[in-house]
Design a protein around this motif. Sequence first.
Motif, PDB file in Angstrom:
ATOM      1  N   CYS A 189       0.858  -1.179   0.000  1.00 56.40           N
ATOM      2  CA  CYS A 189       0.000   0.000   0.000  1.00 56.40           C
ATOM      3  C   CYS A 189       0.902   1.238   0.000  1.00 56.40           C
ATOM      4  O   CYS A 189       2.130   1.137   0.026  1.00 56.40           O
ATOM      5  CB  CYS A 189      -0.917   0.001   1.218  1.00 56.40           C
ATOM      6  N   ARG A 190       0.300   2.413   0.014  1.00 59.53           N
ATOM      7  CA  ARG A 190       1.114   3.631  -0.050  1.00 59.53           C
ATOM      8  C   ARG A 190       1.974   3.801   1.205  1.00 59.53           C
ATOM      9  O   ARG A 190       3.102   4.296   1.123  1.00 59.53           O
ATOM     10  CB  ARG A 190       0.230   4.861  -0.264  1.00 59.53           C
ATOM     11  N   LYS A 191       1.473   3.364   2.376  1.00 66.18           N
ATOM     12  CA  LYS A 191       2.283   3.455   3.583  1.00 66.18           C
ATOM     13  C   LYS A 191       3.450   2.479   3.523  1.00 66.18           C
ATOM     14  O   LYS A 191       4.576   2.800   3.899  1.00 66.18           O
ATOM     15  CB  LYS A 191       1.432   3.175   4.821  1.00 66.18           C
ATOM     16  N   GLY A 192       3.164   1.275   3.051  1.00 60.01           N
ATOM     17  CA  GLY A 192       4.225   0.284   2.918  1.00 60.01           C
ATOM     18  C   GLY A 192       5.282   0.713   1.924  1.00 60.01           C
ATOM     19  O   GLY A 192       6.484   0.525   2.153  1.00 60.01           O
ATOM     20  N   PHE A 193       4.829   1.313   0.811  1.00 60.76           N
ATOM     21  CA  PHE A 193       5.792   1.774  -0.188  1.00 60.76           C
ATOM     22  C   PHE A 193       6.687   2.858   0.407  1.00 60.76           C
ATOM     23  O   PHE A 193       7.900   2.884   0.158  1.00 60.76           O
ATOM     24  CB  PHE A 193       5.070   2.304  -1.427  1.00 60.76           C
TER      25      PHE A 193
END
Length: 406
Positions: free
Chosen positions: A30-34
């Motif tokens: 997800c964007r946080k993981g990225f």
Amino acid sequence: MAVCTGCSLLCDDIEVSIDGRRITKTKNLCRKGFGRYRSLASDRSVPRVDGRQAGIEEAISRAAEMLRNAKRPLLFGWSCSTLEAQRKGIELARRTKAIIDDTSSICQGEIMDMVIRKDIPTCTLDDVRNYGDTLIFWGCDPSSSHPRHMSRFSYFPRGEKLQRGHEEDRTAFLIDIRTSPTAKILAGNFIQISPGGDADLIEAMLAVLDGKIPRVRDKKAMISMMNRLKKADMGVIFPGLGLAYSLKGRMDRLKALVDRLNETTRYNVIPMVGHYNMRGFNQLLFDETGFINRVSFADGVDHGPVYSVVEASKSCDLALVVGSDPISSLPAGIAKALAGVPMITLDPHRTLTTELSRVVIPTALSGIEAGGSALRMDGVRIEFDPIVKSEYPSDEEVLSKILEEI
């Protein structure tokens, strides 16, 4: 395959291709993981002692010396460290007769305490995916805070029993003070309340369960929601920071609602923990001391609000910060108090806290450069291996070396 330590979901289906320290391809992030993986090559901290650049071994020795000489040290952070590092941290707190606390003491500690003590029932996210047909997101915005929560575990996925997923097999409600991205997804079941109105809403919900007319503006919507909640085969409440702050000191009202619902159906509670291993620290400290946070080892084991970072920051003579940035994230008064004492900080990245620290020890990024284990927000243990070699030691390695020198 890798595990993402970007939040407390600890998604273990991540595929990443890395060329050196550059991410070339990802899947399921997800964007946080990225952002977590992208930080691998950005703004890394460097070892420092007393304002000058130093070697890591010198920084570790200086940290050990400062801890040996401290009379009332505070060990704070921990929610972004592995279980293995947290164990070392608790051992270090015992050895130095320190106060130890984590981020839960100023956020979801009250709810987590009830969950760990089994005062309220809980379940796993896998149970939610397979059997959770009625969900309440309360004072949170999972679309922003835990981007894969609804898609992987709670609202959208098809489960063992719930083959048709959302809308047909699942019903989800959101209770919040603002129209968040999650509110737009659950538009038909969004209950908007005024700030601090959570306790009053719970009283209205209890009134309906008791067959009384609720004291709310839209009585029809309230009665309709409660009728659906009563029909749940398995319901799950996901309390977020909004509910934690609104019910601070009154968390017994949440327990009263859960107990009342469970007289006729089955409801569980899973706190929407933010940091990837806050649940792990709370569980480890509870197993060793009987308390999830705010513990002093100065004279045996003691617990209380006076040992929270809020109060301890005013009286400690040294602060060891591990995997946290309190100068940026805590209220100004607490941050100012911490900045006024010597600080030792272990962190992979430069932060305001590292900039104000007397000793800075750079560490490897957990889940990317360092392996270990953590407890997901539901208490399930997740293990992970490093996927990139690092020039930096892990939190666990640094704490072990400090222990050896004390």
